[in-house]
Design a protein around this motif. Structure first.
Motif, PDB file in Angstrom:
ATOM      1  N   THR A 111       0.854  -1.178   0.000  1.00 46.18           N
ATOM      2  CA  THR A 111       0.000   0.000   0.000  1.00 46.18           C
ATOM      3  C   THR A 111       0.896   1.237   0.000  1.00 46.18           C
ATOM      4  OG1 THR A 111      -0.096   0.190   2.407  1.00 46.18           O
ATOM      5  CG2 THR A 111      -1.768  -1.199   1.340  1.00 46.18           C
ATOM      6  N   TYR A 121       0.259   5.849   0.379  1.00 42.22           N
ATOM      7  CA  TYR A 121      -0.792   6.849   0.639  1.00 42.22           C
ATOM      8  C   TYR A 121      -0.394   8.258   0.227  1.00 42.22           C
ATOM      9  CZ  TYR A 121      -1.783   2.807   3.510  1.00 42.22           C
ATOM     10  OH  TYR A 121      -1.978   1.510   3.922  1.00 42.22           O
ATOM     11  N   LEU A 162      -1.284  -0.326  -3.946  1.00 38.82           N
ATOM     12  CA  LEU A 162      -2.692  -0.167  -3.566  1.00 38.82           C
ATOM     13  C   LEU A 162      -2.817   1.052  -2.666  1.00 38.82           C
ATOM     14  CD1 LEU A 162      -5.648  -1.277  -3.208  1.00 38.82           C
ATOM     15  CD2 LEU A 162      -4.779  -2.484  -1.190  1.00 38.82           C
ATOM     16  N   GLY A 179      -4.776   1.905  -0.234  1.00 40.48           N
ATOM     17  CA  GLY A 179      -5.750   1.167   0.564  1.00 40.48           C
ATOM     18  C   GLY A 179      -6.597   2.092   1.426  1.00 40.48           C
ATOM     19  N   ASP A 180      -7.802   1.610   1.749  1.00 39.86           N
ATOM     20  CA  ASP A 180      -8.605   2.405   2.687  1.00 39.86           C
ATOM     21  C   ASP A 180      -8.061   2.241   4.110  1.00 39.86           C
ATOM     22  OD1 ASP A 180      -9.488  -0.141   3.239  1.00 39.86           O
ATOM     23  OD2 ASP A 180     -11.630   0.362   3.188  1.00 39.86           O
ATOM     24  N   SER A 181      -7.019   1.409   4.269  1.00 37.59           N
ATOM     25  CA  SER A 181      -6.260   1.371   5.524  1.00 37.59           C
ATOM     26  C   SER A 181      -5.667   2.751   5.813  1.00 37.59           C
ATOM     27  CB  SER A 181      -5.144   0.316   5.452  1.00 37.59           C
ATOM     28  OG  SER A 181      -4.420   0.448   4.246  1.00 37.59           O
ATOM     29  N   ASP A 229      -8.573   1.766  -3.597  1.00 37.70           N
ATOM     30  CA  ASP A 229      -9.502   0.979  -2.783  1.00 37.70           C
ATOM     31  C   ASP A 229     -10.800   1.763  -2.648  1.00 37.70           C
ATOM     32  OD1 ASP A 229     -10.055  -1.246  -1.302  1.00 37.70           O
ATOM     33  OD2 ASP A 229      -8.788  -0.699   0.414  1.00 37.70           O
ATOM     34  N   LYS A 254     -10.262  -1.601  -6.148  1.00 34.51           N
ATOM     35  CA  LYS A 254     -10.468  -2.818  -5.351  1.00 34.51           C
ATOM     36  C   LYS A 254     -11.774  -2.654  -4.602  1.00 34.51           C
ATOM     37  CE  LYS A 254      -8.106  -3.823  -1.402  1.00 34.51           C
ATOM     38  NZ  LYS A 254      -9.220  -3.890  -0.435  1.00 34.51           N
ATOM     39  N   HIS A 295     -11.748  -8.749  -3.101  1.00 37.09           N
ATOM     40  CA  HIS A 295     -11.135  -8.898  -1.764  1.00 37.09           C
ATOM     41  C   HIS A 295     -12.081  -9.712  -0.896  1.00 37.09           C
ATOM     42  CE1 HIS A 295      -9.167  -6.488   1.846  1.00 37.09           C
ATOM     43  NE2 HIS A 295      -9.401  -7.759   2.163  1.00 37.09           N
ATOM     44  N   VAL A 323      -7.692 -10.368  -3.600  1.00 35.51           N
ATOM     45  CA  VAL A 323      -6.974 -10.315  -2.316  1.00 35.51           C
ATOM     46  C   VAL A 323      -7.665 -11.285  -1.358  1.00 35.51           C
ATOM     47  CG1 VAL A 323      -6.498  -8.869  -0.282  1.00 35.51           C
ATOM     48  CG2 VAL A 323      -6.170  -7.939  -2.587  1.00 35.51           C
ATOM     49  N   GLU A 350      -7.624 -12.126   2.596  1.00 39.84           N
ATOM     50  CA  GLU A 350      -7.090 -11.600   3.856  1.00 39.84           C
ATOM     51  C   GLU A 350      -7.494 -12.505   5.019  1.00 39.84           C
ATOM     52  OE1 GLU A 350      -7.650  -7.408   4.451  1.00 39.84           O
ATOM     53  OE2 GLU A 350      -6.979  -7.497   6.533  1.00 39.84           O
ATOM     54  N   ILE A 367      -2.789 -11.729   2.307  1.00 40.62           N
ATOM     55  CA  ILE A 367      -2.311 -10.983   3.471  1.00 40.62           C
ATOM     56  C   ILE A 367      -2.831 -11.770   4.671  1.00 40.62           C
ATOM     57  CG2 ILE A 367      -4.258  -9.314   3.155  1.00 40.62           C
ATOM     58  CD1 ILE A 367      -2.329  -7.263   4.636  1.00 40.62           C
ATOM     59  N   VAL A 405       0.733  -9.110  -0.142  1.00 38.82           N
ATOM     60  CA  VAL A 405       0.616  -7.675   0.087  1.00 38.82           C
ATOM     61  C   VAL A 405       0.815  -7.386   1.569  1.00 38.82           C
ATOM     62  CG1 VAL A 405      -1.928  -7.876   0.190  1.00 38.82           C
ATOM     63  CG2 VAL A 405      -0.902  -5.618  -0.068  1.00 38.82           C
ATOM     64  N   VAL A 449       0.789  -3.785   4.322  1.00 40.07           N
ATOM     65  CA  VAL A 449       0.556  -2.353   4.488  1.00 40.07           C
ATOM     66  C   VAL A 449       1.911  -1.667   4.736  1.00 40.07           C
ATOM     67  CG1 VAL A 449      -0.437  -0.664   6.119  1.00 40.07           C
ATOM     68  CG2 VAL A 449      -1.829  -2.582   5.267  1.00 40.07           C
TER      69      VAL A 449
END
Ligand code: KIV
Length: 285
Positions: free
Chosen positions: A31, A33, A50, A52-54, A92, A122, A144, A187, A189, A210, A220, A222
């Motif tokens: 990931t 950002y 990615l 990610g929305d993380s 994401d 995603k 995912h 993905v 997880e 993951i 993957v 983070v």
């Protein structure tokens, strides 16, 4: 001996990723950002970046991913995009941006493609009708399954999924449906290794794991987890390859100490008498 980098490709595309299992290539995704993270991951030769929305948790400090908005995701995705030349950039879709159905999903996915420069999106969960609508609208979709953090309240926490027979079967069925609907990768997880292995064997598209063991077609992590920037307790699937959080703190502590004791700035880090305008121009040029 597998090669350490998929260096033969100048720009990673969706079809290249989709065909990875046929070539026997193992995919690497991280990931990112923002601009420096995108640039660093790209320079390191990862295949997929990615956004990610993380983001909600590791950058914005929320306890889960639910509150991050389309606007925030697009803003960060644009920054990542500016730093990436080679890797495939995947955005994401945040919670609430596709849950109202295919129409809403296509509208928001098209925004990602047009406004952020992402090349694919995603989406979490088993929504084959949404994947089909996105594919029909020319938006490539990474699916995912397993622990889908946007379902945290329904799942009752961040827990390993697919442990009993029924849950295994429903993840396997969903994986097959998502592939049929047009997903170009999946993905997985936090699912047991043998389930991830079975899904990876049954699907033609690559699985990217993951916390799903070594049988996936790629892995993957983070960014903040793998580089030691996230201080909350890490799940067991995280391997920390650097301690950037600690190094950053030590660097800032050293700066603070130098400022307080007058060691910073030194003469060589300061300017003398005013210079002619053209020389000042050179300093910044
Ligand atoms: O948001 C994210 O970072 C993700 C990865 C963990 C796959 O969905």
């Amino acid at each position: 001996m597998p090669s350490e980098k998929n260096t033969d490709v100048k720009h990673i595309t969706v079809p290249w990723v989709a065909a990875a299992p046929r070539r026997g290539d193992t995919l690497v995704m991280v990931t990112a950002y923002d601009y420096p993270q995108g640039r660093t991951a790209d320079a390191a030769g990862v295949d997929i970046i990615l956004v990610g929305d993380s983001l909600a948790m590791v950058v914005l400090g929320h306890p889960d991913t639910l509150s991050v908005t389309m606007e925030e995701m697009i803003h960060h995705c644009r920054a990542v995009r500016r730093g990436v030349k080679r890797a495939l950039v995947v955005a994401d879709m945040p919670y609430g941006s596709f849950h109202l159905g295919a129409h809403q999903a296509v509208g928001n996915a098209v925004r990602f493609i047009k406004e952020s420069g992402a090349e694919a999106v995603k989406i979490e969960g088993g929504r084959p009708e949404v994947v089909a609508a996105l594919s029909a609208a020319e938006v490539p979709v990474m699916a995912h399954l397993g622990l889908t953090p946007q379902s945290v309240h329904r799942l009752g926490g961040f827990k390993v999924q697919g442990r009993d027979r029924e849950a295994r079967q429903s993840i396997l069925d969903a994986a097959l449906e998502l592939e049929d609907a047009g997903a170009f990768s999946l993905v997985l997880e936090c699912v047991p290794t043998d389930l991830a292995g079975e899904i990876s064997e049954r699907l033609e598209i690559p699985t990217i794991g993951i916390g799903a063991g070594p049988a996936c077609d790629g892995q993957v992590l983070v960014y903040h987890d793998l580089l030691g920037l996230e201080e909350r307790i890490a799940p067991r699937f995280v391997r920390r390859y650097a301690e950037l959080g600690l190094l950053s703190r030590q660097g800032i502590e050293a700066f603070a100490a130098d400022v307080r004791t007058g060691r910073f700035p030194a003469a060589g880090e300061s300017y003398g008498a005013p210079k002619p305008v053209e020389e000042v121009g050179k300093l910044y040029g």
